[in-house]
Design a protein around this motif. Sequence first.
Motif, PDB file in Angstrom:
ATOM      1  N   ARG B 111       0.882  -1.117  -0.134  1.00  0.00           N
ATOM      2  CA  ARG B 111       0.085   0.121   0.034  1.00  0.00           C
ATOM      3  C   ARG B 111       0.782   1.159  -0.051  1.00  0.00           C
ATOM      4  O   ARG B 111       2.061   1.110   0.463  1.00  0.00           O
ATOM      5  CB  ARG B 111      -0.893  -0.078   1.157  1.00  0.00           C
ATOM      6  N   GLU B 112       0.234   2.319  -0.378  1.00  0.00           N
ATOM      7  CA  GLU B 112       1.154   3.413  -0.538  1.00  0.00           C
ATOM      8  C   GLU B 112       1.341   4.179   0.890  1.00  0.00           C
ATOM      9  O   GLU B 112       0.409   4.092   1.648  1.00  0.00           O
ATOM     10  CB  GLU B 112       0.287   4.498  -1.184  1.00  0.00           C
ATOM     11  N   LEU B 113       2.381   4.839   0.959  1.00  0.00           N
ATOM     12  CA  LEU B 113       2.689   5.623   2.032  1.00  0.00           C
ATOM     13  C   LEU B 113       2.413   7.135   1.857  1.00  0.00           C
ATOM     14  O   LEU B 113       2.940   7.662   1.046  1.00  0.00           O
ATOM     15  CB  LEU B 113       4.020   5.546   2.718  1.00  0.00           C
ATOM     16  N   ALA B 114       1.613   7.787   2.588  1.00  0.00           N
ATOM     17  CA  ALA B 114       1.369   9.109   2.373  1.00  0.00           C
ATOM     18  C   ALA B 114       1.691   9.908   3.516  1.00  0.00           C
ATOM     19  O   ALA B 114       1.563   9.307   4.848  1.00  0.00           O
ATOM     20  CB  ALA B 114       0.011   9.547   2.096  1.00  0.00           C
ATOM     21  N   LEU B 115       2.618  10.951   3.522  1.00  0.00           N
ATOM     22  CA  LEU B 115       2.948  11.799   4.961  1.00  0.00           C
ATOM     23  C   LEU B 115       1.699  12.561   5.264  1.00  0.00           C
ATOM     24  O   LEU B 115       1.194  13.440   4.477  1.00  0.00           O
ATOM     25  CB  LEU B 115       4.149  12.597   4.577  1.00  0.00           C
ATOM     26  N   PRO B 116       1.614  12.892   6.509  1.00  0.00           N
ATOM     27  CA  PRO B 116       0.562  13.737   7.188  1.00  0.00           C
ATOM     28  C   PRO B 116       1.163  15.427   6.971  1.00  0.00           C
ATOM     29  O   PRO B 116       2.174  15.386   7.155  1.00  0.00           O
ATOM     30  CB  PRO B 116       0.227  13.247   8.645  1.00  0.00           C
ATOM     31  N   PHE B 117       0.347  16.140   6.742  1.00  0.00           N
ATOM     32  CA  PHE B 117       0.674  17.610   6.692  1.00  0.00           C
ATOM     33  C   PHE B 117      -0.686  18.460   6.726  1.00  0.00           C
ATOM     34  O   PHE B 117      -1.685  17.798   6.902  1.00  0.00           O
ATOM     35  CB  PHE B 117       1.432  18.085   5.471  1.00  0.00           C
ATOM     36  N   PRO B 118      -0.671  19.824   7.183  1.00  0.00           N
ATOM     37  CA  PRO B 118      -1.825  20.358   7.539  1.00  0.00           C
ATOM     38  C   PRO B 118      -2.539  20.287   6.481  1.00  0.00           C
ATOM     39  O   PRO B 118      -2.096  20.672   5.129  1.00  0.00           O
ATOM     40  CB  PRO B 118      -1.306  21.846   7.985  1.00  0.00           C
ATOM     41  N   GLY B 119      -4.055  19.880   6.424  1.00  0.00           N
ATOM     42  CA  GLY B 119      -4.898  19.897   5.394  1.00  0.00           C
ATOM     43  C   GLY B 119      -4.685  18.698   4.683  1.00  0.00           C
ATOM     44  O   GLY B 119      -5.543  18.719   3.607  1.00  0.00           O
ATOM     45  N   TRP B 120      -4.165  17.697   5.184  1.00  0.00           N
ATOM     46  CA  TRP B 120      -4.078  16.475   4.378  1.00  0.00           C
ATOM     47  C   TRP B 120      -5.363  15.625   4.239  1.00  0.00           C
ATOM     48  O   TRP B 120      -5.527  14.667   3.443  1.00  0.00           O
ATOM     49  CB  TRP B 120      -2.870  15.561   4.906  1.00  0.00           C
ATOM     50  N   THR B 121      -6.225  15.898   5.113  1.00  0.00           N
ATOM     51  CA  THR B 121      -7.518  15.219   4.953  1.00  0.00           C
ATOM     52  C   THR B 121      -8.609  15.940   4.063  1.00  0.00           C
ATOM     53  O   THR B 121      -9.804  15.531   4.109  1.00  0.00           O
ATOM     54  CB  THR B 121      -7.989  14.956   6.306  1.00  0.00           C
ATOM     55  N   LEU B 122      -8.228  16.952   3.657  1.00  0.00           N
ATOM     56  CA  LEU B 122      -9.379  17.645   2.488  1.00  0.00           C
ATOM     57  C   LEU B 122      -9.621  16.955   1.360  1.00  0.00           C
ATOM     58  O   LEU B 122      -8.685  16.229   0.856  1.00  0.00           O
ATOM     59  CB  LEU B 122      -8.412  19.010   2.116  1.00  0.00           C
ATOM     60  N   PRO B 123     -10.766  16.855   1.143  1.00  0.00           N
ATOM     61  CA  PRO B 123     -11.205  16.206  -0.195  1.00  0.00           C
ATOM     62  C   PRO B 123     -10.410  16.929  -1.307  1.00  0.00           C
ATOM     63  O   PRO B 123     -10.384  17.987  -1.595  1.00  0.00           O
ATOM     64  CB  PRO B 123     -12.608  16.359  -0.407  1.00  0.00           C
ATOM     65  N   ARG B 216      11.582  19.682  -3.316  1.00  0.00           N
ATOM     66  CA  ARG B 216      10.372  20.462  -3.062  1.00  0.00           C
ATOM     67  C   ARG B 216       9.228  19.889  -2.303  1.00  0.00           C
ATOM     68  O   ARG B 216       9.115  18.689  -3.034  1.00  0.00           O
ATOM     69  CB  ARG B 216      10.114  21.428  -4.052  1.00  0.00           C
ATOM     70  N   ALA B 217       8.437  20.386  -1.575  1.00  0.00           N
ATOM     71  CA  ALA B 217       7.366  19.358  -0.902  1.00  0.00           C
ATOM     72  C   ALA B 217       6.291  20.378  -0.526  1.00  0.00           C
ATOM     73  O   ALA B 217       6.311  21.706  -0.493  1.00  0.00           O
ATOM     74  CB  ALA B 217       7.894  18.984   0.341  1.00  0.00           C
ATOM     75  N   VAL B 218       5.085  19.751  -0.480  1.00  0.00           N
ATOM     76  CA  VAL B 218       3.622  20.218  -0.308  1.00  0.00           C
ATOM     77  C   VAL B 218       3.869  20.487   1.253  1.00  0.00           C
ATOM     78  O   VAL B 218       4.151  19.515   2.137  1.00  0.00           O
ATOM     79  CB  VAL B 218       2.539  19.527  -0.658  1.00  0.00           C
ATOM     80  N   VAL B 219       3.689  21.676   1.744  1.00  0.00           N
ATOM     81  CA  VAL B 219       3.541  21.649   3.434  1.00  0.00           C
ATOM     82  C   VAL B 219       2.282  22.107   4.057  1.00  0.00           C
ATOM     83  O   VAL B 219       1.858  21.930   5.080  1.00  0.00           O
ATOM     84  CB  VAL B 219       4.658  22.766   3.828  1.00  0.00           C
ATOM     85  N   ARG B 220       1.228  22.174   3.108  1.00  0.00           N
ATOM     86  CA  ARG B 220       0.027  22.580   3.490  1.00  0.00           C
ATOM     87  C   ARG B 220      -1.122  22.787   2.536  1.00  0.00           C
ATOM     88  O   ARG B 220      -0.570  22.976   1.246  1.00  0.00           O
ATOM     89  CB  ARG B 220       0.036  24.019   4.334  1.00  0.00           C
ATOM     90  N   ALA B 221      -2.302  22.240   2.812  1.00  0.00           N
ATOM     91  CA  ALA B 221      -3.184  22.015   1.784  1.00  0.00           C
ATOM     92  C   ALA B 221      -4.216  23.016   2.276  1.00  0.00           C
ATOM     93  O   ALA B 221      -4.511  23.215   3.395  1.00  0.00           O
ATOM     94  CB  ALA B 221      -3.857  20.594   1.698  1.00  0.00           C
ATOM     95  N   LEU B 222      -4.680  24.077   1.378  1.00  0.00           N
ATOM     96  CA  LEU B 222      -5.760  24.944   1.659  1.00  0.00           C
ATOM     97  C   LEU B 222      -7.075  24.624   1.063  1.00  0.00           C
ATOM     98  O   LEU B 222      -7.117  24.193   0.029  1.00  0.00           O
ATOM     99  CB  LEU B 222      -5.196  26.161   1.216  1.00  0.00           C
ATOM    100  N   GLY B 223      -8.312  25.236   1.536  1.00  0.00           N
ATOM    101  CA  GLY B 223      -9.403  24.681   1.115  1.00  0.00           C
ATOM    102  C   GLY B 223     -10.602  24.826   2.267  1.00  0.00           C
ATOM    103  O   GLY B 223      -9.983  24.419   3.284  1.00  0.00           O
ATOM    104  N   SER B 224     -11.617  25.325   2.112  1.00  0.00           N
ATOM    105  CA  SER B 224     -12.705  25.087   3.102  1.00  0.00           C
ATOM    106  C   SER B 224     -13.361  23.703   3.051  1.00  0.00           C
ATOM    107  O   SER B 224     -13.116  23.004   4.280  1.00  0.00           O
ATOM    108  CB  SER B 224     -13.799  26.298   2.979  1.00  0.00           C
ATOM    109  N   ASP B 225     -13.952  23.245   2.190  1.00  0.00           N
ATOM    110  CA  ASP B 225     -14.587  21.772   2.179  1.00  0.00           C
ATOM    111  C   ASP B 225     -13.957  21.070   1.095  1.00  0.00           C
ATOM    112  O   ASP B 225     -14.396  19.865   0.805  1.00  0.00           O
ATOM    113  CB  ASP B 225     -16.063  22.010   2.006  1.00  0.00           C
ATOM    114  N   HIS B 226     -12.981  21.768   0.201  1.00  0.00           N
ATOM    115  CA  HIS B 226     -12.421  20.990  -0.704  1.00  0.00           C
ATOM    116  C   HIS B 226     -11.025  21.498  -1.237  1.00  0.00           C
ATOM    117  O   HIS B 226     -10.822  23.000  -0.829  1.00  0.00           O
ATOM    118  CB  HIS B 226     -13.281  20.874  -2.127  1.00  0.00           C
TER     119      HIS B 226
END
Lengths: 391, 461
Positions: B111-123, B216-226
Amino acid sequence: MTRSADVVVIGGGIVGAACTYYLARAGVDVHLVERQFIASGTSRACDSLTLLWDKSPGPELILGRASTALWAGLVEELDEPFEYHRRGTVLLAEDEAGLEAGRQTAAAMQAQGIRAEPLAQADLLKLEPALSPDLAGGVFFPDDAQIDARRAALALVAAARRQGATVHQGAAVTGIRRRGEEIAGVTTQAGDFATHRVVCAAGVWSNSLARLVNLDLPIRPRKGHILVTARAPGFIHHPLLEGGYVSTVQTAAEGVQVALVAEQTPAGTILLGSSREFAGFDRSVSLTVVQAIARRALRFLPGLAQVPAIRSYAGLRPWSPDHLPLIGPVEAVPGFYLATGHEGSGISLAPVTGRLIADWIVNPNRVMPAAAAVRPDRFELRPRTDKPTNH
Amino acid sequence: MPFAELAVVGAGPAGLSAVVTAARLGVKVVLIDEYIQPGGQYLKGEAFADTLSSPAERQGRALLRSLPSAGITTYWQTVVWHSEKNRLHLHRPQGPLTLDAATVIAATGARELALPFPGWTLPGVMTVGGIQVLVKAHRVLPGQKILLAGSGPLLLAAAYTLISHGLPPVAVLESSAPRQWMRFGPALGGQTGRMSEGWRYLQALRRARVPYRFRRAVVRALGSDHLEAVVTARLDSRGRPVSGSEETIPVDALGIGFGFIPNVDLTQLAGCTHRYAPALGGWVPLVNEHQATDVPGLFAAGECAGVAGAEAALLSGEAAAWGAACHLGRVDRQELAHHLTRLKQARQRQHRFAAVLNTLSSPPDPLLAALAVGDVPICRCEGVTAAAVRQAIDRGARTLDALKTATRVGQGLCQGRTCGPILARLVASQTGCPVEQAGFFRVRPPLKPVPLSTVAAEGVE
């Protein structure tokens, strides 16, 4: 390095945590030594029920009530929540005979001033609509509570630390040193302690510790299984126990006994039990036992059929021959105290156990009279003089 | 009760290779998979005429075509929820079934490994492999502006898939440095197929003008419900985000991938000895040269025995089938040894390559340490935050078991499959202990959620 301690408590389960807390609160320099980590044994492999109605009127019930009151106070006293919910419990009767037995239990509890409400079939279904409609009825005991043993042990330990207790995890005890008859110290994997008092709160593992001071304890591991469902919020509203539960506890049968216990956690998962068997120290999950629990659950809660099961586990309860714990000093080994043998009442009786141990050590005159019934010396514990035998 | 001489769990490249080989050796085989059809993640969906296909993919598709005539009993949409000795407990749409098998090959993949970061649970935030499956198998594009981020060559493969479907990603962010990729050199010996595959990926990215940015990496995902945008940052030489280097990119889909974790639940439940092997993706069962575990009759093949790619999976499936056939007395030890010798060189080559690949794909721990903070959920099933996990570690939790007791991590629907490897890395980075000391979540039945009625039933057909 040798540290010195007034008291060393062995075992970081719910009972050891409570002993450490009440000793620290009494101003005792107490060190808790735990082989693995806090709540790593039976306290993380159990359900969360604390019952009064399964306790016999007399000393057991007196201790149970004292402990219930202490738990309610600890909700305020400890800084961390431990999922304490006083929802009460419901005893379920499959047939008229069971309902009659339930009514008698209710009457016996009422005579002691404990609330109990017999429920006719319709009342039972109104209280718990998910129950099978063919049950005869039940009894509601409003004063029973649910407590997450892991969180409670951690909260007690955290509070004990704030009161000055020292906690050593990964500190398996390898020896108990003595000078003459008296305790002189404890040797652990995390260092040595010079102490005159040791509290053995190691649950099912207490025997191997008592043998370090040449005592044989009448404690045996009694295995229990639990099956966990996925979240199903609101499926049931109170912990449910079938009436036959108490007889499975009290039987001396070696084989597997299964009686329904169902409770919903704050997270929404449902814990399904219960089983009792003597299977040594084997903690592996037996499919036949888990299946028997699942079938018993479907008998009472048919709507669970399509709810996913997500996990199962097994734990070991410290069984004692008279179903009462061993709490207090052992005369033959001055300085050696026991706080073990609670079987399925570890969560219920943890606070009163801690209080009793603190009283025995700090102020024996304050020990409540009911504690006589749980004194370890009722089993005539004598140091072994012959050669060690293999158990 | 149905009986099989060999039950193979998982119908990806390793499982397919195992069943076809075993059937050819005269073994009565049952093939089980959770999906509605065979192929695993690797062969999910149709092959496209316009997509480059690797030798492994061509070989895998040939196995798929040969399956119907191979005389194999197949159970699709079937979950193995428990195994005891040689008995498998299955859940199928038709109901429960108990299957006795003289030998079992676990081919349960990775299975894949994903790293947690702020916003990683956003759809809108998903795994790189998830995006590939959406596009390849379901012909669904996850968004209009897609960013791929993480580490390792799977990012390139996924970018290629998107490009071939007419939607190039806005960028591909690779957290490692080009310097680290130089280590590929020696392991590329004899890997002409892989080299040309990689070369064609890079060409396609260039033609489609997709920026491929190292360190370079993603450090935050932004969005209200998506998902609406991501914040990316440059990484320093140790993999830590450099403050002041942040850029915000508007995107509506993000694919995250940091390599693969072997699925070892089945072999763990069976009681096989496991070892921690970073070069193989993490905890793997101890196997010999014909993939036999230390539980007699149980074999592990493909990615679940060590992440090494589809070609290696095909070879190990074949080796395991020979091992099972030998266990069943269909071939003797000499024939087995002879056959293994024939496979040996190719397999060694694959494993050298895989070791580098897994090292490249594995996330830089300082990045994890920097991103898994505060209220970022680590256990998504139970909503346990990084702060709660870190507090438990501060209080002495050193193992996943201890963390599970102190918080609720690993107690939800996925039973710690997602958070387990992340937690182990968090313990290691916070305490300085080796990752393997954190251990793994103890596996107990059911392996996957199954209805209570299935658990209660005697599984007889």
